[in-house]
Enzyme design. Structure first.
Site, PDB file in Angstrom:
ATOM      1  N   LYS A 185       0.852  -1.204   0.000  1.00  0.00           N
ATOM      2  CA  LYS A 185       0.000   0.000   0.000  1.00  0.00           C
ATOM      3  C   LYS A 185       0.875   1.236   0.000  1.00  0.00           C
ATOM      4  O   LYS A 185       1.460   1.615   1.006  1.00  0.00           O
ATOM      5  CB  LYS A 185      -0.946   0.061   1.212  1.00  0.00           C
ATOM      6  CG  LYS A 185      -2.034   1.099   0.918  1.00  0.00           C
ATOM      7  CD  LYS A 185      -2.639   1.758   2.128  1.00  0.00           C
ATOM      8  CE  LYS A 185      -2.002   3.023   2.591  1.00  0.00           C
ATOM      9  NZ  LYS A 185      -2.014   4.174   1.669  1.00  0.00           N
ATOM     10  N   GLY A 239       6.739   5.377   7.837  1.00  0.00           N
ATOM     11  CA  GLY A 239       5.871   6.550   7.871  1.00  0.00           C
ATOM     12  C   GLY A 239       6.001   7.256   9.204  1.00  0.00           C
ATOM     13  O   GLY A 239       6.992   7.089   9.924  1.00  0.00           O
ATOM     14  N   THR A 241       5.427   8.541  13.122  1.00  0.00           N
ATOM     15  CA  THR A 241       5.409   7.833  14.407  1.00  0.00           C
ATOM     16  C   THR A 241       3.984   7.594  14.895  1.00  0.00           C
ATOM     17  O   THR A 241       3.649   6.513  15.392  1.00  0.00           O
ATOM     18  CB  THR A 241       6.243   8.628  15.429  1.00  0.00           C
ATOM     19  OG1 THR A 241       7.597   8.590  14.978  1.00  0.00           O
ATOM     20  CG2 THR A 241       6.154   8.048  16.824  1.00  0.00           C
ATOM     21  N   GLU A 242       3.101   8.586  14.725  1.00  0.00           N
ATOM     22  CA  GLU A 242       1.734   8.425  15.229  1.00  0.00           C
ATOM     23  C   GLU A 242       1.004   7.328  14.429  1.00  0.00           C
ATOM     24  O   GLU A 242       0.272   6.520  15.002  1.00  0.00           O
ATOM     25  CB  GLU A 242       0.959   9.754  15.166  1.00  0.00           C
ATOM     26  CG  GLU A 242       1.352  10.751  16.261  1.00  0.00           C
ATOM     27  CD  GLU A 242       2.813  11.239  16.157  1.00  0.00           C
ATOM     28  OE1 GLU A 242       3.337  11.316  15.012  1.00  0.00           O
ATOM     29  OE2 GLU A 242       3.443  11.517  17.188  1.00  0.00           O
ATOM     30  N   GLY A 244       2.473   4.827  12.994  1.00  0.00           N
ATOM     31  CA  GLY A 244       3.098   3.574  13.435  1.00  0.00           C
ATOM     32  C   GLY A 244       2.448   3.064  14.709  1.00  0.00           C
ATOM     33  O   GLY A 244       2.174   1.863  14.856  1.00  0.00           O
ATOM     34  N   GLU A 261       9.537   1.758  10.594  1.00  0.00           N
ATOM     35  CA  GLU A 261      10.554   2.768  10.268  1.00  0.00           C
ATOM     36  C   GLU A 261       9.847   4.108  10.384  1.00  0.00           C
ATOM     37  O   GLU A 261       9.065   4.480   9.509  1.00  0.00           O
ATOM     38  CB  GLU A 261      11.069   2.569   8.835  1.00  0.00           C
ATOM     39  CG  GLU A 261      11.698   1.214   8.578  1.00  0.00           C
ATOM     40  CD  GLU A 261      13.041   1.058   9.243  1.00  0.00           C
ATOM     41  OE1 GLU A 261      13.690   2.078   9.567  1.00  0.00           O
ATOM     42  OE2 GLU A 261      13.453  -0.082   9.474  1.00  0.00           O
ATOM     43  N   GLU A 394       9.471  16.743  14.443  1.00  0.00           N
ATOM     44  CA  GLU A 394       9.929  16.494  13.075  1.00  0.00           C
ATOM     45  C   GLU A 394       9.172  17.423  12.133  1.00  0.00           C
ATOM     46  O   GLU A 394       7.940  17.369  12.053  1.00  0.00           O
ATOM     47  CB  GLU A 394       9.645  15.034  12.701  1.00  0.00           C
ATOM     48  CG  GLU A 394      10.162  14.693  11.319  1.00  0.00           C
ATOM     49  CD  GLU A 394       9.821  13.265  10.902  1.00  0.00           C
ATOM     50  OE1 GLU A 394       8.685  12.829  11.137  1.00  0.00           O
ATOM     51  OE2 GLU A 394      10.700  12.607  10.325  1.00  0.00           O
TER      52      GLU A 394
HETATM   53  P1  NAD Z   1       2.134   8.770   7.255  1.00  0.00           P
HETATM   54  O1  NAD Z   1       2.327   8.067   8.545  1.00  0.00           O
HETATM   55  O2  NAD Z   1       1.159   9.866   7.181  1.00  0.00           O
HETATM   56  O3  NAD Z   1       1.702   7.743   6.114  1.00  0.00           O
HETATM   57  C1  NAD Z   1       2.498   6.625   5.774  1.00  0.00           C
HETATM   58  C2  NAD Z   1       1.615   5.555   5.174  1.00  0.00           C
HETATM   59  O4  NAD Z   1       0.723   5.065   6.167  1.00  0.00           O
HETATM   60  C3  NAD Z   1       0.728   6.029   4.028  1.00  0.00           C
HETATM   61  O5  NAD Z   1       0.686   5.027   3.046  1.00  0.00           O
HETATM   62  C4  NAD Z   1      -0.614   6.221   4.699  1.00  0.00           C
HETATM   63  O6  NAD Z   1      -1.697   6.117   3.810  1.00  0.00           O
HETATM   64  C5  NAD Z   1      -0.592   5.057   5.662  1.00  0.00           C
HETATM   65  N1  NAD Z   1      -1.517   5.143   6.803  1.00  0.00           N
HETATM   66  C6  NAD Z   1      -1.985   6.251   7.425  1.00  0.00           C
HETATM   67  N2  NAD Z   1      -2.812   5.891   8.426  1.00  0.00           N
HETATM   68  C7  NAD Z   1      -2.840   4.541   8.456  1.00  0.00           C
HETATM   69  C8  NAD Z   1      -3.492   3.565   9.279  1.00  0.00           C
HETATM   70  N3  NAD Z   1      -4.297   3.920  10.275  1.00  0.00           N
HETATM   71  N4  NAD Z   1      -3.269   2.258   9.023  1.00  0.00           N
HETATM   72  C9  NAD Z   1      -2.441   1.879   8.043  1.00  0.00           C
HETATM   73  N5  NAD Z   1      -1.817   2.748   7.218  1.00  0.00           N
HETATM   74  C10 NAD Z   1      -2.009   4.063   7.431  1.00  0.00           C
HETATM   75  O7  NAD Z   1       3.586   9.229   6.826  1.00  0.00           O
HETATM   76  P2  NAD Z   1       3.986  10.123   5.570  1.00  0.00           P
HETATM   77  O8  NAD Z   1       3.539  11.523   5.833  1.00  0.00           O
HETATM   78  O9  NAD Z   1       3.555   9.445   4.322  1.00  0.00           O
HETATM   79  O10 NAD Z   1       5.580  10.027   5.626  1.00  0.00           O
HETATM   80  C11 NAD Z   1       6.363  10.883   6.375  1.00  0.00           C
HETATM   81  C12 NAD Z   1       6.818  10.183   7.641  1.00  0.00           C
HETATM   82  O11 NAD Z   1       7.502   8.992   7.312  1.00  0.00           O
HETATM   83  C13 NAD Z   1       7.821  11.031   8.406  1.00  0.00           C
HETATM   84  O12 NAD Z   1       7.524  10.960   9.776  1.00  0.00           O
HETATM   85  C14 NAD Z   1       9.147  10.327   8.133  1.00  0.00           C
HETATM   86  O13 NAD Z   1      10.134  10.508   9.107  1.00  0.00           O
HETATM   87  C15 NAD Z   1       8.723   8.913   8.034  1.00  0.00           C
HETATM   88  N6  NAD Z   1       9.734   8.146   7.292  1.00  0.00           N
HETATM   89  C16 NAD Z   1      10.532   7.284   7.991  1.00  0.00           C
HETATM   90  C17 NAD Z   1      11.539   6.581   7.325  1.00  0.00           C
HETATM   91  C18 NAD Z   1      12.448   5.630   8.060  1.00  0.00           C
HETATM   92  O14 NAD Z   1      13.130   4.852   7.407  1.00  0.00           O
HETATM   93  N7  NAD Z   1      12.500   5.670   9.381  1.00  0.00           N
HETATM   94  C19 NAD Z   1      11.720   6.781   5.953  1.00  0.00           C
HETATM   95  C20 NAD Z   1      10.880   7.675   5.286  1.00  0.00           C
HETATM   96  C21 NAD Z   1       9.876   8.357   5.964  1.00  0.00           C
END
Ligand code: NAD
Length: 500
Positions: A185, A239, A241-242, A244, A261, A394
């Site tokens: 996804k 994605g 932290t919240e 996650g 991650e 962040e």
């Molecule tokens: P996000 O958490 O908003 O979304 C990430 C993914 O999760 C998307 O596909 C989104 O549709 C999905 N999602 C959202 N709510 C969900 C739920 N309840 N259940 C399942 N999936 C859900 O993050 P973002 O804004 O897309 O990305 C930015 C974040 O990602 C930043 O915090 C960044 O630090 C982090 N990130 C971490 C790494 C790492 O390797 N540690 C790498 C890249 C990005």
């Protein structure tokens, strides 16, 4: 540049799901897909609802239970991984152009780094699995104890928008290498490159039906349906932290694990003895690569008082000179922010920094860029303390903060004063100091005298609220396999005979 724009003619205009070896006819709720450098709608995503997610998980489950993939030989899996590697490289120009179109990341980064890296993930795991085995213990006379690493099953692979192809390719490569099937996804903001990759892999018939499936849609609908599905065996998530935490809560109900991650607020520490030219170059890259939208951005910069004025001055001057504009222009160093919400968010952090006593040294405002996109002047602020929101949260943008320090213990304490723990950057020419500081930083990775560098043989991941688990080599093996113990009695001693 013209040719690459022409490649985009093949971009998917309607983004749907891919289930059991075929694309699904469009019917889900429409979500516009935007080019952040022009704000134009470039495609429409049709959201997969819970029923469609269910079909994708069922296809992955059937492929895992009854298909050939989980039982394929290492040689067969290696061949498939190398075929995917070749498929990505054969379409590198097109995939890079699409990634730039959808993310606004400069083409020279998507073409030069992200797409080759996406391909390299598959090659790496093709080589890695050939060297992997289990363990054998023979210490107990009459018994043979075996440890094997079995595929875990159906993997839900959920990715972010900031490097959609490269980060999700890493998950796909690891999951497939160890014999799993998956449901991918992507972020609903940036679905284009993965949709195109699935089309390419479909056209080349590289994988048995059902081994890879794709669902597109928002986190609240598609993501939640996937991560809460009873028949997935794990989630590999990158994605915020919240998000996650939400996914882990859903997994806990089924007593399942997830590799997370998550976010970061990484410290970059410049000691007085650093090679100053390299340290400033590295800190600039660490703050502004990928339009500053990087989990591992080293954007919380600490600089020793004796060199602070010089370093901060050079950094701010060069920040003002960054070339902002069309991400397809090979000269561009910073493209647009991903969307209007992110542009607003950054400005609210500038206001909060000023209100808490920070000084604005560069940028901080939207700017014209080109094409009416979500452009922001890269921003530098000097903060009087690590407690400010701009040093704790962040921001995920081209936004660097500077703090000045006097001694090593003090800077380590301030660097560790964070809920995150993804990466620590150390700039010093003294080996003992580098080792001492690296040992005390509470992060998953430490980079000494180098900006962003990923070595797939080492694990990448965070401590504290930056994540759980490690991606790469053995970290991915731990994530995508179940360790199984088989104990065989060969010439065992007689058993006590109960009931006689
Ligand atoms: P996000 O958490 O908003 O979304 C990430 C993914 O999760 C998307 O596909 C989104 O549709 C999905 N999602 C959202 N709510 C969900 C739920 N309840 N259940 C399942 N999936 C859900 O993050 P973002 O804004 O897309 O990305 C930015 C974040 O990602 C930043 O915090 C960044 O630090 C982090 N990130 C971490 C790494 C790492 O390797 N540690 C790498 C890249 C990005």
């Amino acid at each position: 540049m013209k040719d690459l724009r022409a490649e985009l003619a093949r971009a998917p205009r309607a983004v749907t799901s891919y289930v059991g070896g075929g694309f699904v006819a469009t019917h889900g709720a429409p979500i516009p897909v935007i080019d952040p450098s022009t704000r134009a709608v470039v495609a429409t995503l049709h959201e997969a609802d819970a029923a469609e997610v269910d079909r994708a998980v069922a296809a992955a489950s059937a492929a895992f239970e009854t298909g050939p993939w989980a039982r394929a030989s290492v040689a067969d899996r290696q061949k498939v991984l190398m075929d995917i590697h070749a498929a990505i490289l054969d379409h590198a120009d097109e995939l890079a152009a699409l990634e730039t179109l959808n993310t606004g990341i400069p083409l020279r980064q998507t073409r030069g780094m992200h797409v080759p890296r996406a391909a390299q993930n598959f090659r790496f795991f093709a080589e890695f699995i050939n060297q992997q085995g289990g363990d054998v213990y023979t210490q107990e006379p009459g018994y043979l104890s075996l440890v094997t690493y079995d595929p875990i099953g159906v993997c839900a692979l959920i990715g972010p928008w900031n490097m959609p192809l490269g980060l999700t390719a890493m998950k796909m490569a690891g999951a497939l290498a160890f014999g799993n099937t998956c449901v991918v996804k992507p972020s609903e903001i940036t679905p284009l490159t993965l949709a195109r990759l699935f089309q390419i892999l479909h056209d080349r018939a590289i994988l048995p039906d059902g081994v890879i499936n794709l669902v597109n849609g928002s986190g609240a609908v598609t993501g939640a349906a996937l991560s809460g599905h009873p028949d997935i065996d794990m989630v590999s998530f990158t994605g915020g932290t919240e998000t996650g935490a939400r996914i882990l809560t859903a997994l806990a109900r089924g007593i399942k694990g997830g590799a997370m991650e998550l976010g970061g607020k990484s410290a970059s520490i410049i000691f007085a003895d650093a090679d100053m030219g390299r340290a400033v170059d590295g800190a600039m890259l660490g703050s502004f690569m990928n339009n500053g939208q990087m989990c591992l951005a080293g954007s919380r910069i600490f600089v020793h008082r004796s060199v602070a004025d010089r370093v901060i001055d050079e950094f701010a001057t060069r920040t003002k000179a960054l070339r902002i504009g069309d991400p397809f222009d090979p000269e561009t160093e910073i493209g647009p922010m991903i969307n209007a919400a992110q542009l607003d968010r950054v400005q609210s952090y500038v206001a909060s920094g000023l209100a808490e006593g920070a000084k604005l040294l560069a940028g901080g405002k939207p700017c014209e860029g080109s094409g009416g996109g979500f452009y922001l002047e890269p921003t530098v602020m000097r903060a009087p303390s690590n407690a400010l929101a701009i040093c704790q949260e962040e921001i995920f943008a081209p936004f660097a903060t500077f703090q000045v320090f006097d001694d090593e213990d003090e800077v380590i304490a301030r660097a560790n004063d964070s809920r995150f723990g993804l990466v620590g950057y150390v700039w010093t020419q003294e080996l003992e100091r580098a080792m001492r500081v690296s040992g005390r930083l509470r992060t998953g990775t430490v980079l000494v005298n180098t900006p962003i560098l990923r070595d797939l043989r080492t694990g990448f991941g965070g401590v504290r609220q930056s994540g759980l688990g490690r991606e790469g080599a053995k970290g991915s093996r731990a994530m995508f396999t179940e360790m199984k113990s088989t104990i065989i009695a060969l010439q065992p001693p007689a058993l006590p005979r109960l009931g006689i």
